[in-house]
Design a protein around this motif. Sequence first.
Motif, PDB file in Angstrom:
ATOM      1  N   TYR A  82       0.818  -1.305  -0.320  1.00 60.12           N
ATOM      2  CA  TYR A  82       0.140   0.182  -0.180  1.00 60.12           C
ATOM      3  C   TYR A  82       1.094   1.432  -0.122  1.00 60.12           C
ATOM      4  O   TYR A  82       0.262   2.274  -0.203  1.00 60.12           O
ATOM      5  CB  TYR A  82      -1.131  -0.163   1.420  1.00 60.12           C
ATOM      6  N   GLY A 128      -0.090   3.872  -2.938  1.00 59.71           N
ATOM      7  CA  GLY A 128      -0.540   5.271  -2.893  1.00 59.71           C
ATOM      8  C   GLY A 128       0.802   6.253  -3.892  1.00 59.71           C
ATOM      9  O   GLY A 128      -0.316   7.252  -4.324  1.00 59.71           O
ATOM     10  N   LEU A 167      -6.474   3.391  -0.437  1.00 59.29           N
ATOM     11  CA  LEU A 167      -5.219   3.958  -0.799  1.00 59.29           C
ATOM     12  C   LEU A 167      -5.112   5.074  -0.989  1.00 59.29           C
ATOM     13  O   LEU A 167      -3.889   6.184  -0.106  1.00 59.29           O
ATOM     14  CB  LEU A 167      -4.337   3.343  -2.869  1.00 59.29           C
ATOM     15  N   ARG A 168      -5.889   6.566  -0.944  1.00 65.12           N
ATOM     16  CA  ARG A 168      -6.319   7.492  -1.035  1.00 65.12           C
ATOM     17  C   ARG A 168      -5.081   8.386   0.072  1.00 65.12           C
ATOM     18  O   ARG A 168      -4.029   9.053   0.270  1.00 65.12           O
ATOM     19  CB  ARG A 168      -6.990   8.297  -0.782  1.00 65.12           C
ATOM     20  N   TYR A 172      -2.429   6.981   1.461  1.00 69.56           N
ATOM     21  CA  TYR A 172      -1.471   6.308   1.548  1.00 69.56           C
ATOM     22  C   TYR A 172      -0.468   6.647  -0.008  1.00 69.56           C
ATOM     23  O   TYR A 172       0.558   7.907   0.001  1.00 69.56           O
ATOM     24  CB  TYR A 172      -0.231   4.466   1.126  1.00 69.56           C
ATOM     25  N   ALA A 173      -1.671   7.670  -0.408  1.00 70.57           N
ATOM     26  CA  ALA A 173      -0.607   8.826  -2.002  1.00 70.57           C
ATOM     27  C   ALA A 173      -0.454  10.254  -0.854  1.00 70.57           C
ATOM     28  O   ALA A 173       0.385  10.854  -1.373  1.00 70.57           O
ATOM     29  CB  ALA A 173      -2.132   9.271  -2.708  1.00 70.57           C
ATOM     30  N   LYS A 225       2.938  10.033  -0.015  1.00 70.30           N
ATOM     31  CA  LYS A 225       3.939  10.432  -0.107  1.00 70.30           C
ATOM     32  C   LYS A 225       4.430  12.233  -0.476  1.00 70.30           C
ATOM     33  O   LYS A 225       5.481  12.046  -0.814  1.00 70.30           O
ATOM     34  CB  LYS A 225       3.643   9.603  -2.081  1.00 70.30           C
TER      35      LYS A 225
END
Length: 278
Positions: free
Chosen positions: A193, A197, A247-248, A250-251, A254
């Motif tokens: 995950y 992301g 996944l939002r 986890y994005a 970044k």
Amino acid sequence: MEPLRIDIGEYVHSGEGANGESLFHRSNPDIMLKLYNQGAPLDIVINELELSHKVYEAGLPVPAPGDLVTDGKRIGIRFQRIPGKISFSRSVGDNPDRVEEYARRFAALCKDFHSMHMDKGQFSDVKVIDKGLLAASPFFSEREKEKISAFIDSAPDCDAPCHGDLQFSNAVIAADGSEYFIDLGDFAYGHPYFDLGMVLLTCVYDDEAFIRETFHMSKATALEFWRYFVKGYFGEDASPDEIERILRPYAGLKVLIIERNAGVPFPQFHNLLDGILA
């Protein structure tokens, strides 16, 4: 580790990215040089070189790393040159009618990559890396840092490889059809995950202008790539909207790497962490 002095006149420019440029050796077709921007910290370059050696020795699909070099002004790393390489993003940009083919191929490559198991004694935990970046970040309040840190702690544990900057410009196809990952300066182990992301961020949350300039395609094509990628990675019954929901955050994480590299805030990506910070 002292860099070897090279004559930059023996190299020819082949491409560039956020952290520097790539060059080919004029007479030796087996050498590619990654030359960092002037002022890049030596420890960061050495870290990427050491990581590259360990990742290569672990059997992951990456170019063979060479040595640390300098032209007297900038620091770089020499790698095995991949003949005729082209990134997945450029492949899609040049052939938008084949977006499904390349998205599914990239998904299969990522899925195989994430199926491997890393020696935890050789590599860093992605959670530790992210929490270190978070602690050093000047762009979040202490309250926000506490909430984000708690989310990182709550994420699933895993010993899969994490590229660190997993997007379709950092995977390439050689002339013979073999595939490689490049730019592994933030490599670690952890749950996929944390990698996926970035795929979501680059395909869905980057704006039109950035996607066209950096990935050579329209945002509509990038969104299409994302939908096919989800099917290829998670299965035909997977919902792109549901995977995006998972996944939002986890994005959003970044942004820690993006802001570390840029030195300026990207508030549009902070919004992806709203569910954590609420």
